[in-house]
Design a protein around this motif. Structure first.
Motif, PDB file in Angstrom:
ATOM      1  N   ASP A   1      -1.872   9.926 -19.272  1.00  0.00           N
ATOM      2  CA  ASP A   1      -2.103   9.578 -17.869  1.00  0.00           C
ATOM      3  C   ASP A   1      -1.225  10.478 -17.008  1.00  0.00           C
ATOM      4  O   ASP A   1      -0.071  10.149 -16.706  1.00  0.00           O
ATOM      5  CB  ASP A   1      -1.782   8.101 -17.638  1.00  0.00           C
ATOM      6  CG  ASP A   1      -2.170   7.625 -16.243  1.00  0.00           C
ATOM      7  OD1 ASP A   1      -2.345   8.478 -15.340  1.00  0.00           O
ATOM      8  OD2 ASP A   1      -2.287   6.397 -16.048  1.00  0.00           O
ATOM      9  N   ALA A   2      -1.751  11.635 -16.640  1.00  0.00           N
ATOM     10  CA  ALA A   2      -0.957  12.623 -15.909  1.00  0.00           C
ATOM     11  C   ALA A   2      -0.511  12.102 -14.549  1.00  0.00           C
ATOM     12  O   ALA A   2       0.619  12.352 -14.114  1.00  0.00           O
ATOM     13  CB  ALA A   2      -1.751  13.912 -15.738  1.00  0.00           C
ATOM     14  N   ASP A   3      -1.366  11.357 -13.864  1.00  0.00           N
ATOM     15  CA  ASP A   3      -1.015  10.875 -12.523  1.00  0.00           C
ATOM     16  C   ASP A   3       0.161   9.907 -12.565  1.00  0.00           C
ATOM     17  O   ASP A   3       1.078   9.989 -11.735  1.00  0.00           O
ATOM     18  CB  ASP A   3      -2.225  10.208 -11.871  1.00  0.00           C
ATOM     19  CG  ASP A   3      -3.301  11.210 -11.492  1.00  0.00           C
ATOM     20  OD1 ASP A   3      -2.952  12.347 -11.112  1.00  0.00           O
ATOM     21  OD2 ASP A   3      -4.494  10.869 -11.590  1.00  0.00           O
ATOM     22  N   ALA A   4       0.133   8.963 -13.512  1.00  0.00           N
ATOM     23  CA  ALA A   4       1.244   8.011 -13.638  1.00  0.00           C
ATOM     24  C   ALA A   4       2.522   8.740 -14.004  1.00  0.00           C
ATOM     25  O   ALA A   4       3.609   8.421 -13.496  1.00  0.00           O
ATOM     26  CB  ALA A   4       0.913   6.953 -14.686  1.00  0.00           C
ATOM     27  N   ALA A   5       2.407   9.725 -14.897  1.00  0.00           N
ATOM     28  CA  ALA A   5       3.582  10.495 -15.301  1.00  0.00           C
ATOM     29  C   ALA A   5       4.173  11.244 -14.114  1.00  0.00           C
ATOM     30  O   ALA A   5       5.395  11.239 -13.898  1.00  0.00           O
ATOM     31  CB  ALA A   5       3.213  11.463 -16.417  1.00  0.00           C
ATOM     32  N   ILE A   6       3.317  11.873 -13.325  1.00  0.00           N
ATOM     33  CA  ILE A   6       3.784  12.644 -12.172  1.00  0.00           C
ATOM     34  C   ILE A   6       4.511  11.747 -11.175  1.00  0.00           C
ATOM     35  O   ILE A   6       5.587  12.088 -10.665  1.00  0.00           O
ATOM     36  CB  ILE A   6       2.602  13.367 -11.502  1.00  0.00           C
ATOM     37  CG1 ILE A   6       2.137  14.530 -12.383  1.00  0.00           C
ATOM     38  CG2 ILE A   6       2.973  13.870 -10.108  1.00  0.00           C
ATOM     39  CD1 ILE A   6       0.812  15.133 -11.973  1.00  0.00           C
ATOM     40  N   THR A   7       3.950  10.571 -10.896  1.00  0.00           N
ATOM     41  CA  THR A   7       4.578   9.653  -9.935  1.00  0.00           C
ATOM     42  C   THR A   7       5.987   9.282 -10.385  1.00  0.00           C
ATOM     43  O   THR A   7       6.946   9.330  -9.600  1.00  0.00           O
ATOM     44  CB  THR A   7       3.732   8.375  -9.789  1.00  0.00           C
ATOM     45  OG1 THR A   7       2.445   8.726  -9.270  1.00  0.00           O
ATOM     46  CG2 THR A   7       4.403   7.391  -8.844  1.00  0.00           C
ATOM     47  N   SER A   8       6.138   8.921 -11.664  1.00  0.00           N
ATOM     48  CA  SER A   8       7.447   8.491 -12.156  1.00  0.00           C
ATOM     49  C   SER A   8       8.428   9.646 -12.264  1.00  0.00           C
ATOM     50  O   SER A   8       9.611   9.519 -11.905  1.00  0.00           O
ATOM     51  CB  SER A   8       7.297   7.803 -13.523  1.00  0.00           C
ATOM     52  OG  SER A   8       6.846   6.481 -13.366  1.00  0.00           O
TER      53      SER A   8
END
Length: 210
Positions: free
Chosen positions: A119-126
């Motif tokens: 999940d690239a988007d979740a990773a980027i946010t965190s």
């Protein structure tokens, strides 16, 4: 500015008198100048919990309870990660972040989101939260480069690969991603330069730069 605004002139010896000392002598001389500052995680002057705006309506007791529960969930996530139960570890760390976000819990969430959940988007946010808090920036840059590459956002992938290489110029993963990114953007000669740079480093066995 404080020095200049002092009512009385401040004199300071600018000669390095410690350069010739032995290490024990240096420690003895410097120790009186070293201070330990302890801070309690508590309320602000207006009574709001740390990390929340004043007037948010959260009671300090609730915030403390959330912090304790979040820490327990983070520890559980670490145990499950060690047992290679990555899905359960991710679930626990997500709950921990929701209850009481910290750079440590966000880093684990970002790491698992990238490498376990895809999940690239979740990773980027965190991980960008971690970057804003200067938590493990060298590792965050490496993972963020991968995440943006996964999303075909090559300019950002190259940006974070550059930052990762600033911490470790022999970071093969970052060199590979930067080379791929430059190739995708039509910058073939620059991509080849990155691959040639990687080939110069010893011990390159897992990457095929042909």
């Amino acid at each position: 500015n404080l020095w200049d605004s002092a009512n009385e002139p401040i004199t300071m010896n600018r000669t390095n008198t410690r350069s010739s000392m032995s290490l024990p002598e240096k420690v003895k001389a410097i120790t009186p100048c070293v201070l330990l500052v302890k801070a309690n995680v508590g309320t602000t002057s207006k009574g709001s919990s740390l990390g929340q705006s004043a007037g948010g309506g959260a009671h300090q007791g609730t915030s403390n309870e959330n912090m304790v529960r979040a820490q327990a969930l983070l520890e559980s996530a670490n145990r499950k990660y060690e047992m290679q139960d990555f899905a359960s570890a991710y679930n626990d760390v997500c709950q921990s972040v929701d209850l009481y976000p910290t750079p440590v819990s966000h880093y684990m969430k970002g790491f698992l989101a990238a490498y376990s959940e895809n999940d690239a988007d979740a990773a980027i946010t965190s991980l960008e939260y971690c970057m804003a808090n200067n938590h493990r920036p060298e590792a965050c840059c490496d993972i963020l480069a991968s995440c943006y590459a996964q999303k075909d956002e090559w300019e950002k992938a190259i940006l974070y690969a550059d930052k990762a290489l600033g911490y470790d110029r022999k970071n093969m993963h970052a060199l590979e991603l930067r080379g791929i990114g430059k190739s995708q953007l039509g910058r073939k000669d620059e991509a080849i330069a990155d691959y040639l740079q990687a080939i110069k480093f010893d011990g390159v066995v897992e990457y095929n730069f042909a």
